[in-house]
Structures are given as structure tokens and as C-alpha cells.
Scaffold this active site. Sequence first.
Site, PDB file in Angstrom:
ATOM      1  N   GLY A   2       6.194  -4.170   6.772  1.00  0.00           N
ATOM      2  CA  GLY A   2       6.195  -3.956   5.322  1.00  0.00           C
ATOM      3  C   GLY A   2       7.358  -3.078   4.896  1.00  0.00           C
ATOM      4  CB  ILE A   3       8.542   0.249   6.082  1.00  0.00           C
ATOM      5  CG1 ILE A   3       7.194   0.914   5.806  1.00  0.00           C
ATOM      6  CG2 ILE A   3       9.692   1.202   5.769  1.00  0.00           C
ATOM      7  CD1 ILE A   3       6.983   1.344   4.368  1.00  0.00           C
ATOM      8  CG  ASP A  54      -2.342 -12.271  16.011  1.00  0.00           C
ATOM      9  OD1 ASP A  54      -2.233 -11.919  17.196  1.00  0.00           O
ATOM     10  OD2 ASP A  54      -2.179 -11.511  15.031  1.00  0.00           O
ATOM     11  CB  CYS A 107     -10.896   5.875 -10.791  1.00  0.00           C
ATOM     12  SG  CYS A 107     -11.690   4.382 -11.429  1.00  0.00           S
ATOM     13  CG  HIS A 162      -6.779   3.337  -9.859  1.00  0.00           C
ATOM     14  ND1 HIS A 162      -7.239   4.057  -8.771  1.00  0.00           N
ATOM     15  CD2 HIS A 162      -7.843   2.681 -10.357  1.00  0.00           C
ATOM     16  CE1 HIS A 162      -8.524   3.833  -8.619  1.00  0.00           C
ATOM     17  NE2 HIS A 162      -8.930   3.006  -9.566  1.00  0.00           N
ATOM     18  CD  GLU A 189      -4.183   5.586  -7.708  1.00  0.00           C
ATOM     19  OE1 GLU A 189      -4.121   6.151  -8.809  1.00  0.00           O
ATOM     20  OE2 GLU A 189      -5.253   5.147  -7.234  1.00  0.00           O
TER      21      GLU A 189
END
Length: 536
Positions: free
Chosen positions: A22-23, A152, A385, A511, A513
Site C-alpha cells: 500500500g505504501i 494464495d 463519533c 470522522h 480523520e
Amino acid sequence: MSKSSTKYIFVTGGVSSSLGKGIISASLGKLLKSRGYSVTIQKLDPYINVDPGTMNPYEHGECFVTDDGAETDLDLGHYERFLDHGTSQANNVTTGRIYQTVIQKERKGDYLGKTVQIIPHITDEIKRRIQLLGDTEQFNFVITEIGGTVGDIEALPYIEAVRQLKWELSNNALFIHLTLVPYLAAAGELKTKPTQHSVKTLLEAGIQPDILVCRTEHHLSSGIRKKVARFCNVEQEAVIESMDATTIYEVPLLMQKEGLDKVVLRKLGLTNNNEAELGKWNKFLNGLQNPKQEVTIGLVGKYVELQDAYKSISESIIHAGAENSCKVNVKWIHAEEINNGNVAKKLKDLGGVIVAPGFGDRGIEGKIATIKYLRENNTPFFGICLGMQSAVIEYARNVLALEDANSTEMNPSTSSPVIDLMEGQKEVTKKGGTMRLGSYECHLLEGSNAYHAYKKLKITERHRHRFEFNNNYKEELEKAGFIATGINRENNLVEIIEIPNHPWFVGVQFHPEYKSTVASPHPLFCGFIEACINNK
Ligand code: GLN
């Protein structure tokens, strides 16, 4: 670049999970965007859930919510924070969603007469979902991260779908494979065999990676690079070292140094002489790595041993700290371990406290004890929240003397339901995707802390909840000094509460964030951190 020349980059992982696909995807996206291209990043998740919204944070970490109300993988949070660009439902696809679409089509009769199979029907649906972003939104680059690890069972249809896509897109597609090059202390050596095996597994599936990103704890010597290149059929220049970094925000710079963006462009036949412009990013990193002051705040929640559950909150704190040139240490505190007897001891040294979102009654009394202490001791409080809802309960109980005050989520038969199920939620029985989700407008009260932070009267923020502030108690609470400073006018919902007679006491039903990025740290987190610094 025209629509038909959208470039597709597929990112797979091998050897181990948690290598940072992801990064790396977000960092590559950042570098390409900084060279002037439009970029979006997509995550394909191999599990059967239609989305992660119904999963426990212990299973999945945080559930990230987009403007359009999609409940998604937490990697989408990284994509937005790095690219400073919104994502949507189209950016996160799960096996469950793919099968749901195909089965619905089958029931409608779209495949009448045919046997519906993984190949071609499931793989076609995967290919359609990948290309949707390039086709409809006309990005120059679509980076698609495939969850899980090659080999996988669950990932097989995705690997097969991108193998076919490469064939169809030819020069407009590229494969990046992330792998681990472990250091064996006993041998005193980096080992390339796991990487060779993982590339072999990809090759068995018909995919030759173009670029290898090797996660490692030690620098790759040119000998190691040569060896990996030779055994895995890639150019030596395409063996990219990915060293452990002190912060994820350093990774775009590390990837730039390794020339990842350059190799990508060259392999896709693009000539671009602009270096990625990272001036603002470097300024942020500088604020982060050379703080002028330090503050310790608390985060009270129920998943504190699992920090992925609050990923976006901790990243927002980092953004706001860098913005204030302040190192913010976060003390994670288990809500269940706090009571009126020990709260002072636990919180007295903190600059301020965030009370986290959540579902269910575990830890709720600890949250309420925390808020009482912060309110009475003039310590900055930021409730998100459930954290905001807990502040309403606390004030009703301890100031209005409504002893039984509660949310009907915690006590359905409370005599003072200061937080109650939203009107639109009363008939809802299904669990998946049925909350109040996504972006809603909110009007701010001039002069409030929220208004000072945002510096405007109208904002939009993302939601994920079923319960809300009960307007029947609004007048009484406001008379007692507990003010609604943010309202959604359309549905007459209280979105922000504050105590004006306090240094910084703000609770938000939404939210914040989910919207903090490196380029735009969130105003409320910045305001809260500033209040914590002043409180020292
Ligand atoms: N459980 C609360 C609700 O559903 C709060 C949700 C949250 O904190 N995200 O309203």
C-alpha cells in the site's frame, strides 16, 4: 495523455504479507502525480465479504470511509493521504463484490444458456472493475494493488485477470512485484532465494514482473541486485531497494532515490524530463523530523493494542504535529481500564485526550470517566463519533443530573436517551452498508472552536454511525453551557458539540480523520494539537 492511453500498473506481493504494498503504491502514485500526471490507486481484496464494513477491527484494522460512503480497506486512507485526492467505491473491490455482481447478472438472465465460470465471467468482471477507473475518470495512471500474496488460492482469479489484461493492454500495462530479501544473522547475509521462488510462482501464473521492489533491513549491494536481476529476468535497474524507513512519509523520497518512477516511465514508453516536484512534501517531512516542541496526548479507545484500528486518527495526529512543528507522543489508553478512581492518575500528565469512535458498550464507562475528568480539569478534549456521543452522556449525567442518561445503543430502556437511533435507522435490519455513511454538509456557529479551526461556515465531513444526538435534550443542554456548534440543516442533526467555557472541548459526530492529508492536515486535529501545546 488521452483516455485510451491510460497506463495500468499492477502491484503484487510475494514471500510475506505486510511488506508495504500500500505504501509503495501510494509513494509511486505520489511521484507520478508530482511529475504532473493524474493518478488513482485501487485495491483488490481477495476476501468474500462484500466490503470490510461488517468486519471487526481485530480482523481488518480500520474501515476507511470515502466521500461516496464506501466502507473500504485502510490502504485507501494511505492513497488519499499521499495523493491528496479522494477515492470512491470504485477504488476498492472485493471478491464478494465481484461474485455478487456476477451472480446478480446470472439471476437476471444476462448469461442465459451459458455455464457461468471463474474464467471468463469472474475474471471479466475483475477486468471491467480495473478499467472502469481509467475509462470513466480518465486518469493517466491507474495503480492496482492486489491484496494477499502470490500463490494464495484466493488471489488466483485476480492474478489470472491481470495476466489477461497485460495481454490486451500490451505496452500500457506494467507489473511491479514486492518481495522480501531477508537478512540471516547466523550467515551474516541477505538471502535472495525467497524472492526467486516468489517470482517463479508468478511466472507459473504467466506473469513476468517488470520491476521488483525488495523490502530489506540492509542495503542491497550491486552483487545482490545483479543476482536478483539474473534469476528473475529483470533489468538490474529495475531491482528497487525498499529499506525500512523511520516514517512512511519518507518512502516517496526513498523510491525517488532508487529511481522507481523513472524506471516505470521508461518501461511504459513515456518521456518526461520533469523531476517529481516534492517541495511541499519535503517541507512537511522537515516539520515532522525536526520538531521544535513536544507534547504527549492520550488516545482512549478499546482497540489500543491494535493500532491499525485507529490508523487514520494516528496519521491525522502526525499531520497536525508536523503542521505545528511539534513532536506528538501518543499514549494509548484502554477505555476499560479507566474509572473515576484512577482517571486523574492516568491522565494528569497529558496535554489533551482524544476519545475514539467505536461500537457497543465495552469501555463506554471509561470513556465517560475520561471526559468528566477532562471537562472538570480544563484539559483539551477531542471526541470523535462515539467519543462525541460519550461527551453528551457525560454532561447529561453529571451536569443536568440525568443519572440514567445513555445512548440507546448501550441501554435501550434508558429513561434519558440523550443519544438515540437515527430516524432513518429504525426500520433497518440488515447490517452491511446500512449506516449513515459518507459525506454530509455541516454549518458551523461563528465564534466556535470549530469555526476558528476551519475558518469557514460550511464544511463537509464523512460519517459512519447509526445513533445521533437527541434534539429533545438540545435546549436543556445548551442552557447548561453545552452548545451545538455544527448542524446538518438538511436533516436537523447535531454534528458538533462544544463547551465554550473550556480551553478546547470539541466533539464531532463525523470522522475528521478520513480527510486529513499530508498536503492538507485536518483543521480540527491542528486546532486540538495547538490547544494541547498551549495547555502544557
Ligand atoms: N456506535 C455509534 C453509532 O453507531 C458510534 C459509531 C462510531 O463511533 N463510528 O452511532
